[in-house]
Each structure stands twice: as structure tokens, then as C-alpha cells.
Design a protein around this motif. Structure first.
Motif, short mmCIF file in Angstrom:
data_model
loop_
_atom_site.label_atom_id
_atom_site.label_comp_id
_atom_site.label_asym_id
_atom_site.label_seq_id
_atom_site.Cartn_x
_atom_site.Cartn_y
_atom_site.Cartn_z
N THR A 1 0.81 -1.22 0.00
CA THR A 1 0.00 0.00 0.00
C THR A 1 0.84 1.27 0.00
O THR A 1 0.29 2.37 0.06
CB THR A 1 -0.95 0.01 1.21
OG1 THR A 1 -0.18 -0.15 2.41
CG2 THR A 1 -1.97 -1.11 1.11
N ALA A 2 2.16 1.14 -0.07
CA ALA A 2 3.03 2.32 -0.11
C ALA A 2 2.82 3.07 -1.43
O ALA A 2 2.55 2.46 -2.46
CB ALA A 2 4.49 1.90 0.03
N PRO A 3 2.95 4.40 -1.42
CA PRO A 3 2.73 5.16 -2.66
C PRO A 3 3.62 4.72 -3.81
O PRO A 3 3.18 4.63 -4.95
CB PRO A 3 3.03 6.60 -2.23
CG PRO A 3 2.77 6.62 -0.75
CD PRO A 3 3.20 5.28 -0.26
N ARG A 4 4.90 4.44 -3.54
CA ARG A 4 5.83 4.03 -4.58
C ARG A 4 6.13 2.53 -4.41
O ARG A 4 7.22 2.13 -4.05
CB ARG A 4 7.12 4.86 -4.51
CG ARG A 4 6.89 6.35 -4.77
CD ARG A 4 8.16 7.15 -4.53
NE ARG A 4 9.23 6.77 -5.43
CZ ARG A 4 9.38 7.27 -6.65
NH1 ARG A 4 8.53 8.18 -7.10
NH2 ARG A 4 10.39 6.88 -7.42
N ARG A 5 5.13 1.73 -4.69
CA ARG A 5 5.24 0.29 -4.46
C ARG A 5 5.68 -0.44 -5.72
O ARG A 5 5.38 -0.02 -6.84
CB ARG A 5 3.91 -0.26 -3.95
CG ARG A 5 2.69 0.09 -4.80
CD ARG A 5 1.41 -0.16 -4.01
NE ARG A 5 0.21 0.18 -4.78
CZ ARG A 5 -0.32 1.40 -4.86
NH1 ARG A 5 0.27 2.41 -4.22
NH2 ARG A 5 -1.41 1.61 -5.56
N LEU A 6 6.37 -1.53 -5.50
CA LEU A 6 6.89 -2.35 -6.60
C LEU A 6 6.61 -3.81 -6.34
O LEU A 6 6.57 -4.24 -5.18
CB LEU A 6 8.42 -2.19 -6.71
CG LEU A 6 9.02 -0.85 -7.11
CD1 LEU A 6 10.54 -0.93 -6.92
CD2 LEU A 6 8.69 -0.54 -8.56
N LEU A 7 6.47 -4.58 -7.41
CA LEU A 7 6.53 -6.03 -7.29
C LEU A 7 7.98 -6.44 -7.43
O LEU A 7 8.68 -6.02 -8.35
CB LEU A 7 5.68 -6.70 -8.37
CG LEU A 7 4.16 -6.68 -8.19
CD1 LEU A 7 3.49 -7.44 -9.32
CD2 LEU A 7 3.75 -7.25 -6.83
N VAL A 8 8.43 -7.27 -6.51
CA VAL A 8 9.83 -7.68 -6.43
C VAL A 8 9.90 -9.19 -6.28
O VAL A 8 9.04 -9.80 -5.63
CB VAL A 8 10.52 -7.00 -5.22
CG1 VAL A 8 11.97 -7.45 -5.10
CG2 VAL A 8 10.45 -5.49 -5.34
N LEU A 9 10.91 -9.81 -6.88
CA LEU A 9 11.18 -11.23 -6.67
C LEU A 9 12.30 -11.36 -5.65
O LEU A 9 13.33 -10.67 -5.76
CB LEU A 9 11.57 -11.90 -7.98
CG LEU A 9 10.50 -11.88 -9.07
CD1 LEU A 9 11.06 -12.47 -10.37
CD2 LEU A 9 9.26 -12.66 -8.63
N ASP A 10 12.12 -12.22 -4.66
CA ASP A 10 13.13 -12.30 -3.60
C ASP A 10 14.30 -13.22 -3.94
O ASP A 10 15.23 -13.36 -3.15
CB ASP A 10 12.50 -12.69 -2.26
CG ASP A 10 11.94 -14.10 -2.23
OD1 ASP A 10 12.22 -14.88 -3.16
OD2 ASP A 10 11.20 -14.42 -1.27
N ASP A 11 14.27 -13.83 -5.13
CA ASP A 11 15.35 -14.72 -5.55
C ASP A 11 15.80 -14.34 -6.97
O ASP A 11 15.05 -14.55 -7.93
CB ASP A 11 14.86 -16.17 -5.52
CG ASP A 11 15.97 -17.18 -5.82
OD1 ASP A 11 16.98 -16.78 -6.45
OD2 ASP A 11 15.81 -18.35 -5.46
N PRO A 12 17.00 -13.76 -7.12
CA PRO A 12 17.46 -13.35 -8.45
C PRO A 12 17.52 -14.50 -9.44
O PRO A 12 17.28 -14.30 -10.64
CB PRO A 12 18.87 -12.79 -8.18
CG PRO A 12 18.84 -12.38 -6.74
CD PRO A 12 17.94 -13.37 -6.05
N HIS A 13 17.82 -15.70 -8.98
CA HIS A 13 17.91 -16.84 -9.90
C HIS A 13 16.54 -17.20 -10.46
O HIS A 13 16.42 -17.57 -11.63
CB HIS A 13 18.56 -18.03 -9.19
CG HIS A 13 19.97 -17.76 -8.78
ND1 HIS A 13 21.02 -17.76 -9.68
CD2 HIS A 13 20.50 -17.45 -7.56
CE1 HIS A 13 22.15 -17.47 -9.04
NE2 HIS A 13 21.87 -17.28 -7.76
#
Length: 345
Positions: free
Chosen positions: A200-212
Motif C-alpha cells: 500500500t506504499a505510494p511508490r510500491r513495486l513487485l519484487v522477486l526475492d530470488d534473483p535466480h
């Protein structure tokens, strides 16, 4: 409990005894939807219409590619933002992000879009929404009409090549459907998904927690783009179908209002009925010959080249950064792919 109904290739919906909706998705697992606005929207004729529209337009309708539907994709995008904890408005925005898609999906862009315009369904979204009960449904449940502007919701829509629910869901369904990504890896991607710094943050992102995991997804994405999304052979079928539709709409033989009123199958019948002998031969060639050999076909100048550069966790503090920064070899690989595709124009 009612019997489950198919939403597409990977997904079914089932109305429970409590009037909730149980979604079973082969990639995401089960999701129980109980919020009144979401239950009503999922059962609305406007959302259910998307079950008759193939994600891949003519190639999906003719059975040449998996018949992934706009409904299962829309619900998939909704599940993704729901899983990371998005507010109800963002969940609704995800569910409705493709609501104005026409029959045969992006084939209509080749038929009726003017040079320099965006996708036909986006240009005409307001026109379509005025014909629906969706604004009334939202008002009754206290949901702002801003949910129709999905670009206001960063978990739903972000510019390419960043990750967002729309891009991730169609990537997973298509990559698995076309054999570019194993189902197990698709599920690992979903399990790796987080919202940063919060949902719910104004500048929110979808992120993957595993680079591989991000690398596996990104490579599957460009392989699907090469062989499907920006395949000259697939685009050729879209263009040829679009020419017939454009001619029939331009001549008044087919009313463009019908684009939002019928399924792909019903629209195909209308095309055949309205076609002159030459147009009917073109339709029959599409039906009989299938996807052409790619030899000698060039990628059109305006065709998109799709790549992915998802944000992934970096370092012990778990700050997000593009995969191309965390893994510079991916940055080089991605740029090489773009150059190689441009050489086919």
C-alpha cells in the motif's frame, strides 16, 4: 456447492454454499473470494464475457495456440496483487484491467487502430464502459471509478520491462502454455513475489526475492516473445485477419459495436456471413493453412519486442534493483536479444 466452470486453460471458478467464489488455478493454487464487490464483479456479464475471448486472438480461437482467455488472465492478475496484500481498490483494478478488450483481442488493433494510437480497447474504454453496469456496481460498494485507470495502480501496471501483475500473469500462462517454462518454475516465481516496501506504499513495486528465479522467468519471457508474441508468422495471421475485419467494418457490413457484444466464436460466424467471396477465401485460408512458415517474413517496424528486467532483492538489506544490475550478464543477454530481433525488421 455448484459445479466448477472453466475460465480457460488453467483455471476454474466455483460458487460455494456461502455464495463465495472458489478459484482453482493450476499455477497459483486455490483462492477463496468472499468480498461482496469482488463476488458481484466476478459474476457480472461484463467480466464473464471475457471467457469467450482468447488471449491470442485468431491463433487461440483457431486452436493453433493454447486457448488462454482474457477472463483467466484478468483473474490471474487479480490473484497476484491479492497475494501480496494489495488494497481492495487495487484488486478491483487488476480484475478489470482488460474489461474493455474486444473480441479476438489484439487482432482488432491491426484492423481498426489508427497510426500512433494505443491499443483499440484502451482508446475506446470509456465508450464501452458507458454501456455497462460496472460503474453502478462500484458505486454501490463505495469503490472509486479510478479503478478503471489501471496505470494509477503500480502493482497492476508498470512500464516495460518492469514487473507488474498484468505482465507477470500473461508471461506465466503463455510461457507454461508454450512449453518455455516448467510449471514448477512458474510456481517458484509466484512464491518469490513480494511487494516493496509494502503493498500500500505510494511508490510500491513487485519484487522477486530470488534473483535466480528472476533469471529463469526473464529467459522464458524472451523465448516466448521470440516464438510467439513477436513471431512474424503469428503477426502475419493477425494482420491478415485484421485486414478482413477492417474492410467489413469500413464498409458497414459489420457494426463495430458488436466487438464488445459477442464471443470470438460468434464473431467469426458474423465475419463469414458478411464476407464477400474474396474475403471468405481469406478467412478459409486462415482456417485451413494455420500459422505460416516464418521463412521470409519480416518483423513489422511497429511490432513490440518484449523483454523483462524484474526488480529483485539485492544485498543483505534486501533493497530492490533491476535484475540487469544484480546480474550484469542478464543485462548483456537482454540487450543482445533486442539487437537480434531488430535485425529481423
Amino acid at each position: 456447492m455448484a459445479s466448477p466452470t472453466s475460465a480457460g486453460v488453467f483455471q476454474t471458478h466455483q460458487l460455494t454454499e456461502n455464495r463465495d467464489i472458489l478459484i482453482r488455478d493450476e499455477i497459483y493454487g486455490e483462492e477463496l473470494v468472499h468480498e461482496p464487490v469482488l463476488v458481484e464483479l466476478l459474476q457480472s456479464p461484463e467480466v464473464q464475457r471475457l471467457q469467450g475471448i482468447c488471449q491470442h486472438g485468431v491463433t487461440g480461437f483457431l486452436g493453433l495456440t493454447p486457448r488462454v482467455t482474457r477472463l483467466e488472465h484478468s483473474v490471474g492478475a487479480f490473484i497476484l496483487v491479492r497475494r501480496v496484500g494489495a488494497a481492495i481498490e487495487e484488486q478491483v483494478a487488476a480484475l478489470l484491467h482488460d474489461i474493455s478488450h474486444t473480441t479476438l483481442s489484439h487482432v482488432i488493433d491491426h484492423a481498426l487502430s489508427k497510426p500512433g494510437e494505443g491499443s483499440y480497447h484502451e482508446v475506446h474504454k470509456t465508450r464501452y464502459l458507458k454501456t455497462t453496469r460496472l460503474p453502478d456496481i462500484l458505486a454501490r460498494h463505495g469503490i472509486s471509478q479510478s479503478v478503471f485507470e489501471e496505470e494509477l495502480f503500480p502493482l497492476v501496471e508498470m512500464p516495460s520491462p518492469q514487473l507488474c501483475a498484468d505482465r507477470l500473469d500473461y508471461a506465466l500462462r503463455d510461457a507454461v502454455g508454450f512449453g518455455k517454462l516448467a510449471m514448477e518454475d512458474a510456481r517458484r516465481v509466484v512464491g518469490s513475489l513480494k511487494a516493496f516496501p509494502s503493498a500500500t506504499a505510494p511508490r510500491r513495486l513487485l519484487v522477486l526475492d530470488d534473483p535466480h528465479v528472476g533469471l529463469v522467468l526473464s529467459r522464458a519471457y524472451i523465448n516466448t516473445d521470440r516464438d510467439v508474441w513477436s513471431s512474424p508468422a503469428h503477426i502475419d495471421m493477425y494482420q491478415r485477419t485484421g485486414r478482413v475485419i477492417g474492410e467489413l467494418v469500413g464498409a458497414g457490413s459489420v457494426d463495430d459495436a458488436v466487438l464488445w457484444q459477442v464471443s470470438d466464436a460468434e464473431f467469426w460466424v458474423l465475419l463469414r456471413q458478411a464476407a464477400n467471396p474474396e474475403q471468405l477465401r481469406a478467412i478459409e485460408r486462415l482456417e485451413e493453412e494455420g500459422i505460416p512458415e516464418g521463412n521470409g517474413l519480416q518483423l513489422p517496424q511497429r511490432a513490440k519486442i518484449r523483454t523483462l528486467d524484474p526488480d529483485v532483492w539485492q544485498g543483505e538489506e534486501k533493497q530492490p534493483a533491476p535484475l540487469s544490475i544484480v546480474m550484469p550478464t542478464w543485462g548483456s543477454e537482454r540487450q543482445q536479444y533486442i539487437l537480434s530481433r531488430n535485425q529481423h525488421r
